[in-house]
Scaffold this motif. Sequence first.
Motif, PDB file in Angstrom:
ATOM      1  N   TYR A 208      47.234  37.997  40.288  1.00  0.00           N
ATOM      2  CA  TYR A 208      45.819  37.671  40.101  1.00  0.00           C
ATOM      3  C   TYR A 208      45.673  36.202  39.748  1.00  0.00           C
ATOM      4  CZ  TYR A 208      41.057  37.831  38.342  1.00  0.00           C
ATOM      5  OH  TYR A 208      39.709  37.591  38.134  1.00  0.00           O
ATOM      6  N   ARG A 209      44.632  35.573  40.332  1.00  0.00           N
ATOM      7  CA  ARG A 209      44.329  34.176  40.102  1.00  0.00           C
ATOM      8  C   ARG A 209      43.014  34.057  39.357  1.00  0.00           C
ATOM      9  NH1 ARG A 209      44.588  33.155  46.365  1.00  0.00           N
ATOM     10  NH2 ARG A 209      43.730  35.250  46.106  1.00  0.00           N
ATOM     11  N   ALA A 210      42.919  33.061  38.572  1.00  0.00           N
ATOM     12  CA  ALA A 210      41.712  32.848  37.774  1.00  0.00           C
ATOM     13  C   ALA A 210      40.530  32.528  38.686  1.00  0.00           C
ATOM     14  CB  ALA A 210      41.940  31.719  36.770  1.00  0.00           C
ATOM     15  N   GLY A 211      39.401  33.141  38.436  1.00  0.00           N
ATOM     16  CA  GLY A 211      38.202  32.943  39.243  1.00  0.00           C
ATOM     17  C   GLY A 211      38.093  33.869  40.432  1.00  0.00           C
ATOM     18  N   ALA A 212      39.063  34.746  40.617  1.00  0.00           N
ATOM     19  CA  ALA A 212      39.037  35.679  41.751  1.00  0.00           C
ATOM     20  C   ALA A 212      38.179  36.897  41.419  1.00  0.00           C
ATOM     21  CB  ALA A 212      40.454  36.087  42.115  1.00  0.00           C
ATOM     22  N   CYS A 213      37.994  37.747  42.396  1.00  0.00           N
ATOM     23  CA  CYS A 213      37.218  38.981  42.208  1.00  0.00           C
ATOM     24  C   CYS A 213      37.966  39.892  41.246  1.00  0.00           C
ATOM     25  CB  CYS A 213      37.019  39.672  43.551  1.00  0.00           C
ATOM     26  SG  CYS A 213      36.151  41.244  43.425  1.00  0.00           S
ATOM     27  N   GLU A 214      37.258  40.394  40.249  1.00  0.00           N
ATOM     28  CA  GLU A 214      37.880  41.237  39.244  1.00  0.00           C
ATOM     29  C   GLU A 214      38.233  42.618  39.814  1.00  0.00           C
ATOM     30  OE1 GLU A 214      35.303  41.450  35.919  1.00  0.00           O
ATOM     31  OE2 GLU A 214      35.358  39.295  35.486  1.00  0.00           O
ATOM     32  N   ASN A 215      37.627  42.988  40.938  1.00  0.00           N
ATOM     33  CA  ASN A 215      37.875  44.324  41.503  1.00  0.00           C
ATOM     34  C   ASN A 215      39.070  44.325  42.450  1.00  0.00           C
ATOM     35  OD1 ASN A 215      37.257  47.133  42.024  1.00  0.00           O
ATOM     36  ND2 ASN A 215      36.416  46.450  43.996  1.00  0.00           N
ATOM     37  N   CYS A 216      39.089  43.405  43.433  1.00  0.00           N
ATOM     38  CA  CYS A 216      40.150  43.404  44.454  1.00  0.00           C
ATOM     39  C   CYS A 216      41.066  42.214  44.367  1.00  0.00           C
ATOM     40  CB  CYS A 216      39.537  43.478  45.848  1.00  0.00           C
ATOM     41  SG  CYS A 216      38.594  42.001  46.306  1.00  0.00           S
ATOM     42  N   GLY A 217      40.690  41.149  43.667  1.00  0.00           N
ATOM     43  CA  GLY A 217      41.559  39.995  43.499  1.00  0.00           C
ATOM     44  C   GLY A 217      41.408  38.931  44.560  1.00  0.00           C
ATOM     45  N   SER A 218      40.413  39.008  45.451  1.00  0.00           N
ATOM     46  CA  SER A 218      40.216  37.997  46.489  1.00  0.00           C
ATOM     47  C   SER A 218      39.466  36.815  45.903  1.00  0.00           C
ATOM     48  CB  SER A 218      39.432  38.582  47.660  1.00  0.00           C
ATOM     49  OG  SER A 218      39.179  37.588  48.622  1.00  0.00           O
ATOM     50  N   MET A 219      39.785  35.604  46.393  1.00  0.00           N
ATOM     51  CA  MET A 219      39.173  34.384  45.867  1.00  0.00           C
ATOM     52  C   MET A 219      37.861  34.030  46.569  1.00  0.00           C
ATOM     53  SD  MET A 219      40.905  32.975  43.379  1.00  0.00           S
ATOM     54  CE  MET A 219      40.357  31.265  43.455  1.00  0.00           C
ATOM     55  N   THR A 220      37.515  34.701  47.652  1.00  0.00           N
ATOM     56  CA  THR A 220      36.365  34.289  48.462  1.00  0.00           C
ATOM     57  C   THR A 220      35.056  34.958  48.049  1.00  0.00           C
ATOM     58  OG1 THR A 220      36.985  35.995  50.068  1.00  0.00           O
ATOM     59  CG2 THR A 220      37.762  33.749  50.466  1.00  0.00           C
ATOM     60  N   HIS A 221      35.065  35.858  47.089  1.00  0.00           N
ATOM     61  CA  HIS A 221      33.829  36.481  46.626  1.00  0.00           C
ATOM     62  C   HIS A 221      34.008  36.940  45.189  1.00  0.00           C
ATOM     63  CE1 HIS A 221      36.219  39.904  48.194  1.00  0.00           C
ATOM     64  NE2 HIS A 221      35.669  40.569  47.149  1.00  0.00           N
TER      65      HIS A 221
ATOM     66  N   PRO B  37      35.110  50.524  44.368  1.00  0.00           N
ATOM     67  CA  PRO B  37      35.254  50.152  42.938  1.00  0.00           C
ATOM     68  C   PRO B  37      36.440  50.874  42.298  1.00  0.00           C
ATOM     69  CG  PRO B  37      32.979  50.686  43.472  1.00  0.00           C
ATOM     70  CD  PRO B  37      33.790  51.087  44.658  1.00  0.00           C
ATOM     71  N   ARG B  38      37.326  50.079  41.736  1.00  0.00           N
ATOM     72  CA  ARG B  38      38.522  50.635  41.111  1.00  0.00           C
ATOM     73  C   ARG B  38      38.241  51.021  39.647  1.00  0.00           C
ATOM     74  NH1 ARG B  38      43.146  46.308  43.201  1.00  0.00           N
ATOM     75  NH2 ARG B  38      42.532  46.350  45.421  1.00  0.00           N
ATOM     76  N   LYS B  39      38.971  52.013  39.195  1.00  0.00           N
ATOM     77  CA  LYS B  39      38.819  52.432  37.802  1.00  0.00           C
ATOM     78  C   LYS B  39      39.290  51.320  36.865  1.00  0.00           C
ATOM     79  CE  LYS B  39      39.704  56.386  34.793  1.00  0.00           C
ATOM     80  NZ  LYS B  39      40.362  57.724  34.666  1.00  0.00           N
ATOM     81  N   VAL B  40      40.403  50.688  37.257  1.00  0.00           N
ATOM     82  CA  VAL B  40      40.923  49.513  36.542  1.00  0.00           C
ATOM     83  C   VAL B  40      41.104  48.419  37.573  1.00  0.00           C
ATOM     84  CG1 VAL B  40      42.753  48.565  35.090  1.00  0.00           C
ATOM     85  CG2 VAL B  40      42.099  50.960  34.869  1.00  0.00           C
ATOM     86  N   GLY B  41      40.380  47.318  37.444  1.00  0.00           N
ATOM     87  CA  GLY B  41      40.390  46.270  38.433  1.00  0.00           C
ATOM     88  C   GLY B  41      41.714  45.554  38.526  1.00  0.00           C
ATOM     89  N   ALA B  42      41.807  44.735  39.599  1.00  0.00           N
ATOM     90  CA  ALA B  42      43.034  43.973  39.843  1.00  0.00           C
ATOM     91  C   ALA B  42      43.238  42.895  38.798  1.00  0.00           C
ATOM     92  CB  ALA B  42      42.981  43.350  41.237  1.00  0.00           C
ATOM     93  N   LYS B  43      42.174  42.527  38.070  1.00  0.00           N
ATOM     94  CA  LYS B  43      42.299  41.512  37.017  1.00  0.00           C
ATOM     95  C   LYS B  43      43.216  41.994  35.911  1.00  0.00           C
ATOM     96  CE  LYS B  43      39.530  38.838  33.735  1.00  0.00           C
ATOM     97  NZ  LYS B  43      38.167  38.558  33.236  1.00  0.00           N
ATOM     98  N   TYR B  44      43.199  43.293  35.676  1.00  0.00           N
ATOM     99  CA  TYR B  44      43.967  43.830  34.566  1.00  0.00           C
ATOM    100  C   TYR B  44      45.281  44.454  35.051  1.00  0.00           C
ATOM    101  CZ  TYR B  44      39.395  43.249  32.467  1.00  0.00           C
ATOM    102  OH  TYR B  44      38.198  42.743  32.054  1.00  0.00           O
ATOM    103  N   THR B  45      45.303  44.918  36.293  1.00  0.00           N
ATOM    104  CA  THR B  45      46.551  45.549  36.774  1.00  0.00           C
ATOM    105  C   THR B  45      47.456  44.564  37.487  1.00  0.00           C
ATOM    106  OG1 THR B  45      45.487  46.197  38.844  1.00  0.00           O
ATOM    107  CG2 THR B  45      45.378  47.757  37.020  1.00  0.00           C
ATOM    108  N   GLY B  46      46.849  43.572  38.180  1.00  0.00           N
ATOM    109  CA  GLY B  46      47.646  42.624  38.955  1.00  0.00           C
ATOM    110  C   GLY B  46      48.292  43.240  40.178  1.00  0.00           C
ATOM    111  N   LYS B  47      47.810  44.372  40.649  1.00  0.00           N
ATOM    112  CA  LYS B  47      48.383  45.073  41.796  1.00  0.00           C
ATOM    113  C   LYS B  47      47.367  45.147  42.942  1.00  0.00           C
ATOM    114  CE  LYS B  47      51.326  48.017  38.902  1.00  0.00           C
ATOM    115  NZ  LYS B  47      51.664  49.420  38.546  1.00  0.00           N
ATOM    116  N   ASP B  48      47.909  45.296  44.145  1.00  0.00           N
ATOM    117  CA  ASP B  48      47.091  45.475  45.371  1.00  0.00           C
ATOM    118  C   ASP B  48      46.037  44.376  45.490  1.00  0.00           C
ATOM    119  OD1 ASP B  48      46.220  46.528  47.737  1.00  0.00           O
ATOM    120  OD2 ASP B  48      45.073  48.177  46.839  1.00  0.00           O
TER     121      ASP B  48
END
Length: 492
Positions: free
Chosen positions: A105-118, A127-138
Amino acid sequence: MGPPVKSMSAATTQIKSGDRDARRADWDKKQGQLDGTVAPDVDEMGNAINPHIPQYMSDAPWYLGIDHKTLKHQQKIPSKAEKNSTGRLDVWYKKGAKGPAATKYRAGACENCGSMTHKKKDCLERPRKVGAKYTGKDIKADEIITEVSLNYAAKRDRWNGVDLDAVREEFSEVQAAMPKPEATGETRGNIRVREDVPKYLRNLSTDPQFHYDPKTRSMRANPYPDQNPDEVDFAGDNWVRQSGDVAEIDQKQLFCWEATRRLQESGDGANAGKYIHMNANPTEAEMAFKQNQVLKEDLTNKQSQKLLDAYGGEEHLKAKPDELQFVSESYVEYRADGTTLSGVEAAVPRTKYQEDLFTNGHTTVWGSWWEAGAWGYKCCKQTMKNAICTSRRQAAITGKSAEEVAAAKAEAEKQAKMAAELAELEAAMVAASSGDKEDAKASKAKEKEAAAQKRKADAVSDSRHPTADEMEQYKRQKIAADDPMKNFLGQD
């Protein structure tokens, strides 16, 4: 100051400074290119250069240092911004393309999927139960975003961004799947036989009513005045104006005029200044016309019913059903041979003219016999309508039936005809063998005798008119005694 600027290439300068043969060869080459006998010059891209282009356009300026034939100096050199711009019609951005995906995960990315473009609120992923911001996966891949600066034409181009190769491939597949028509003598590729006759060739008369107006391309009169307008493909522009719904529209327009006149003449103040106009208020005019038609039909039905109540006869206005038109209540039984067994057979409809009318003792009707272009009676084969039948008279004399008399008469005619043909054949043979005048006279005498026998047989068997051949032979043989030219006949 430097030398004056001249539109002259280095290659041209070298040729002019060369010898005379080189200039002559260059001149012949140019003339051959103009005439089409020599291949034209090509540029560095392999494109042919039109030899008819003037020299001041085809020759590059001296300061460019170009020593070969080319037209590149006449083209616009695009700038670096124009090359990279998406406003051109041949450049388009990628839609829905995605780049590589990150591993963490990169700072400023989407908290749900981790993409930087939205951001999270714009994310289209589930919508994930636990976003990629906290899991760092997928971590999902970033979308490729291109800044679009479309010009006026690119914004309105309906094919901008379309993959033409895919369109061509799909079109080729559709064309290959379509059934191909069999080649016949009538079909020649996509050429359609045009048999439409132009108006100005339909009637070449100089009569003013058949005038063709080239400005409006109209021929108002019917170019075929001797034919039915409903049977020709073009009956003039005036006929077209009277076809279709024109009659109904004229009827409605006449109703509007009459209704407006009645409203103005009624004297009612409420109707003062009221008009029923077909163009100004077509809905009102249509409704008024329909109401008038209904009232008119009701009035006609009431008048008809009033007359029926006063005089009766309503049962005569009701037609029988089609199933009962030819139904009869008479019962008839038939035998196997078709004759009537019981009951009365339905009468055969007869005409107003008399049928099976036998006159003057004839057993057949007039017109039952046809011979040599004349009608007659079949029983006695006479062609005079007022003649008396000879078959019954001969039957009474001989005691035979009419059929036997007719058969005997036919046999006599056949025998007489055969005798005449035999006499003619013998006379021809005698005339060909001897050639003597006496023999010719004898043959003529035999012919006369055979003809006399034939006439005698005809007179006995039938009182008929002589045929056309017999009349012609009689007229040739008969010569008037007082004819002054009879001695000169046959000498020319």
